[in-house]
Design a protein around this motif. Structure first.
Motif, short mmCIF file in Angstrom:
data_model
loop_
_atom_site.label_atom_id
_atom_site.label_comp_id
_atom_site.label_asym_id
_atom_site.label_seq_id
_atom_site.Cartn_x
_atom_site.Cartn_y
_atom_site.Cartn_z
N GLU A 159 0.84 -1.20 0.00
CA GLU A 159 0.00 0.00 0.00
C GLU A 159 0.87 1.25 0.00
O GLU A 159 1.91 1.30 0.68
N ILE A 160 0.45 2.23 -0.77
CA ILE A 160 1.14 3.52 -0.80
C ILE A 160 0.12 4.62 -0.51
O ILE A 160 -1.09 4.43 -0.71
N ARG A 161 0.63 5.74 -0.05
CA ARG A 161 -0.24 6.90 0.24
C ARG A 161 0.05 7.98 -0.79
O ARG A 161 1.20 8.41 -0.96
N LEU A 162 -0.99 8.38 -1.48
CA LEU A 162 -0.89 9.45 -2.48
C LEU A 162 -1.67 10.65 -1.98
O LEU A 162 -2.71 10.50 -1.34
N PHE A 163 -1.19 11.82 -2.36
CA PHE A 163 -1.85 13.04 -1.89
C PHE A 163 -2.31 13.87 -3.08
O PHE A 163 -1.52 14.32 -3.92
N PHE A 164 -3.63 14.03 -3.15
CA PHE A 164 -4.25 14.88 -4.16
C PHE A 164 -4.86 16.08 -3.44
O PHE A 164 -4.55 16.34 -2.27
N VAL A 165 -5.74 16.80 -4.10
CA VAL A 165 -6.42 17.93 -3.48
C VAL A 165 -7.91 17.83 -3.77
O VAL A 165 -8.34 17.11 -4.68
#
Length: 296
Positions: A159-165
């Motif tokens: 699992e990876i954590r991605l950051f959008f808005v």
């Protein structure tokens, strides 16, 4: 005209009519002879009337009494290789298998296929070998792998954590975290940044996710040393159509995504292999590594 002459004339006319009638019956008999004789034989007309059948009726052979008269509704197919077929394709001939010797035919031509007539024969047919998983190639976003490798990849996910808005009702922009599963890799940071550049998925968009990283941006290289991730982007990364806010949030998206790994505490941005002090015409500082605290 005397009475005798009139009687003779009537007799002559009647004779002609009877002759014509007899001629018509004779013609009809020859045309429908088989049907008439068949009906007479099936009904036993002369047997009931005279006690015996005349020879011409008794010797008449009905259709169902003729040898090999039973039609074959579903002739069994025998596939025979014939050079007359287009490009050497097999020609299918439908034949009654009772009239041919399949063993002899198969000995003469190995392409002859005997029909399957029972479940036991079906079970005894040789099975086609399955393709070797190591010979089947599959295209993935991370390159070409074999089916065997693909099965291993599916079994090992990370699992990876991605950051959008996301855009709030008041028009402000807020950070939005997305957790995504990807195949395990020796370069998880590179995989995470590339996933970020691909943008939000269809489900993420429904969940009001968006990205402010300029379209067409590519990650050219990535490395980590002393907990500083050096990320080299293409020149598309410099031009954000949303001005200062767009630049701030695109940097924030990358820094938060990279710093979600324990081995990374800050990000040094590089453009086309060149270290720059400012990003874009608005002059966002990237001369030193940026941390999560840079966006508090």
């Amino acid at each position: 005209m005397s009475m005798s002459q009139k009687k003779e004339k009537k007799l002559g006319l009647g004779l002609i009519i009877w002759l014509l009638f007899a001629l018509i019956l004779l013609i009809a008999f020859f045309i429908l002879k088989d049907d008439i004789l068949g009906t007479l034989k099936r009904t036993g007309f002369f047997t009931h009337l005279l006690g015996s059948e005349p020879a011409f009726v008794e010797n008449f052979q009905l259709e169902d009494e003729k040898p090999n008269s039973q039609p074959t509704d579903n002739p069994s197919p025998v596939i025979i290789q014939d050079n007359s077929g287009l490009a050497g394709e097999p020609v299918v001939e439908f034949q009654d298998l009772s009239t041919i010797d399949l063993a002899t035919l198969q000995a003469q031509d190995s392409s002859v296929v005997a029909p399957v007539t029972s479940p036991n024969e079906l079970e005894s047919l040789p099975e086609e070998p399955l393709p070797n998983p190591s010979d089947v190639l599959i295209e993935t976003p991370y390159g070409t792998i074999t089916a065997e490798q693909s099965a291993a990849v599916v079994a090992e996910q990370t699992e990876i954590r991605l950051f959008f808005v996301e855009l709030n009702n008041d028009g402000s922009v807020a950070r939005k975290e997305v957790v995504r599963s990807i195949p395990k890799t020796n370069s998880p940071l590179t995989a995470a940044i590339n996933s970020l550049l691909e943008g939000p998925s269809a489900d993420d968009i429904i969940d009001n996710c968006m990205t402010l990283i300029p379209e067409g941006t590519r990650l050219l290289s990535a490395s980590v040393k002393n907990k500083v991730a050096t990320l080299n982007f293409s020149e598309d990364f410099e031009f954000n159509p949303y001005g200062v806010d767009g630049l701030i949030h695109q940097l924030m998206q990358v820094v938060y995504t990279a710093c979600s790994f324990p081995s990374v505490e800050s990000v040094q941005f590089i453009i086309e292999g060149q270290k720059k002090e400012y990003l874009g015409s608005e002059g966002m500082w990237i001369g030193t590594p940026l941390t999560v605290a840079s966006f508090k």
